[in-house]
Motif scaffolding. Sequence first.
Motif, PDB file in Angstrom:
ATOM      1  N   VAL A 159     -12.864 -58.656 -11.707  1.00 41.11           N
ATOM      2  CA  VAL A 159     -14.122 -58.943 -11.007  1.00 41.11           C
ATOM      3  C   VAL A 159     -15.027 -59.762 -11.919  1.00 41.11           C
ATOM      4  O   VAL A 159     -14.927 -59.679 -13.146  1.00 41.11           O
ATOM      5  CB  VAL A 159     -14.838 -57.644 -10.580  1.00 41.11           C
ATOM      6  CG1 VAL A 159     -13.948 -56.816  -9.674  1.00 41.11           C
ATOM      7  CG2 VAL A 159     -15.258 -56.819 -11.795  1.00 41.11           C
ATOM      8  N   ALA A 161     -18.518 -59.849 -13.076  1.00 39.46           N
ATOM      9  CA  ALA A 161     -19.728 -59.028 -13.117  1.00 39.46           C
ATOM     10  C   ALA A 161     -20.904 -59.851 -13.634  1.00 39.46           C
ATOM     11  O   ALA A 161     -20.736 -60.704 -14.520  1.00 39.46           O
ATOM     12  CB  ALA A 161     -19.502 -57.814 -14.019  1.00 39.46           C
ATOM     13  N   TRP A 186     -21.691 -55.050 -11.238  1.00 43.97           N
ATOM     14  CA  TRP A 186     -20.924 -55.630 -10.144  1.00 43.97           C
ATOM     15  C   TRP A 186     -21.099 -54.772  -8.898  1.00 43.97           C
ATOM     16  O   TRP A 186     -21.066 -53.538  -8.957  1.00 43.97           O
ATOM     17  CB  TRP A 186     -19.438 -55.703 -10.539  1.00 43.97           C
ATOM     18  CG  TRP A 186     -18.538 -56.137  -9.434  1.00 43.97           C
ATOM     19  CD1 TRP A 186     -18.461 -57.374  -8.857  1.00 43.97           C
ATOM     20  CD2 TRP A 186     -17.579 -55.318  -8.743  1.00 43.97           C
ATOM     21  NE1 TRP A 186     -17.507 -57.395  -7.867  1.00 43.97           N
ATOM     22  CE2 TRP A 186     -16.945 -56.142  -7.778  1.00 43.97           C
ATOM     23  CE3 TRP A 186     -17.181 -53.993  -8.858  1.00 43.97           C
ATOM     24  CZ2 TRP A 186     -15.947 -55.664  -6.922  1.00 43.97           C
ATOM     25  CZ3 TRP A 186     -16.191 -53.522  -8.016  1.00 43.97           C
ATOM     26  CH2 TRP A 186     -15.586 -54.349  -7.055  1.00 43.97           C
ATOM     27  N   THR A 213     -22.040 -64.778 -15.488  1.00 47.17           N
ATOM     28  CA  THR A 213     -21.098 -63.708 -15.156  1.00 47.17           C
ATOM     29  C   THR A 213     -20.063 -63.564 -16.273  1.00 47.17           C
ATOM     30  O   THR A 213     -19.905 -64.457 -17.109  1.00 47.17           O
ATOM     31  CB  THR A 213     -20.370 -63.979 -13.828  1.00 47.17           C
ATOM     32  OG1 THR A 213     -19.614 -65.192 -13.946  1.00 47.17           O
ATOM     33  CG2 THR A 213     -21.368 -64.079 -12.685  1.00 47.17           C
TER      34      THR A 213
END
Length: 238
Positions: A159, A161, A186, A213
């Motif tokens: 992911v 985040a 996230w 991110t």
Amino acid sequence: MKKKTIKIISYLFAGVGIIFLLFGMNGTWDNISFIKKSTETLGTVVDMKVKDKTDSEGVSQTYYYPVVEYTDANGAQHVLNSSMGSGRPECEIGEGIQVLYLPENPSDGKIGTFGHMWGGMLIVWILAIVFIITGFLIEFFSKRDKRRKKKAERYSATVDAKVSEVIYNTSVEVNGRSPFQIHAQWHDEQSNKIYIFKSKNFWFDPSEFLHDTIAVKADPANYKKYWMDTSFIPEMAE
């Protein structure tokens, strides 16, 4: 802080702990041998020496050291000056107290109470355990990110985040300093939950190398099992 420095500090703590451990083992063995060979008698507290000691912060503390008179099996009298004091008198003048002495050397006597026989050894053993555990924990936490990275190889979810802040990780302190730690969050839209991810510790401020991110590999069955990919951030030179 350099990895080499952290390793040296961990070894230093463990080494000091081992030294205390050896002293504790030797002192414990000496006490056991003394008790096995000794003869017990009842002594009398005849005096109480008072000494004032000042600690490193300048605070003065009064300590009381009993002086005990005892008679051996042959009727000879001996005087025992205790080397262990306490912050308040543990006995009164005229009070009877257990004394242990060696028959072949009756003047070599010791107060036979638990505190006088084992108090010093307990302190040494506690110091040994504290220093050894501290050394182990420093080494353990310094390698935690490597262990997380290895586990993350089998995680199927990655992911992006959002970096939220860079903080001082005050739960860790070495030589009065705390490391930096990156926090990212996230939003899992499927469960509508927010997850906070934390990086490994840095002994320099990594803020200038961060983007909006940061990639986090996680176990989709449990997002609390994760590893934050900070491989793009430079390592501190050795």
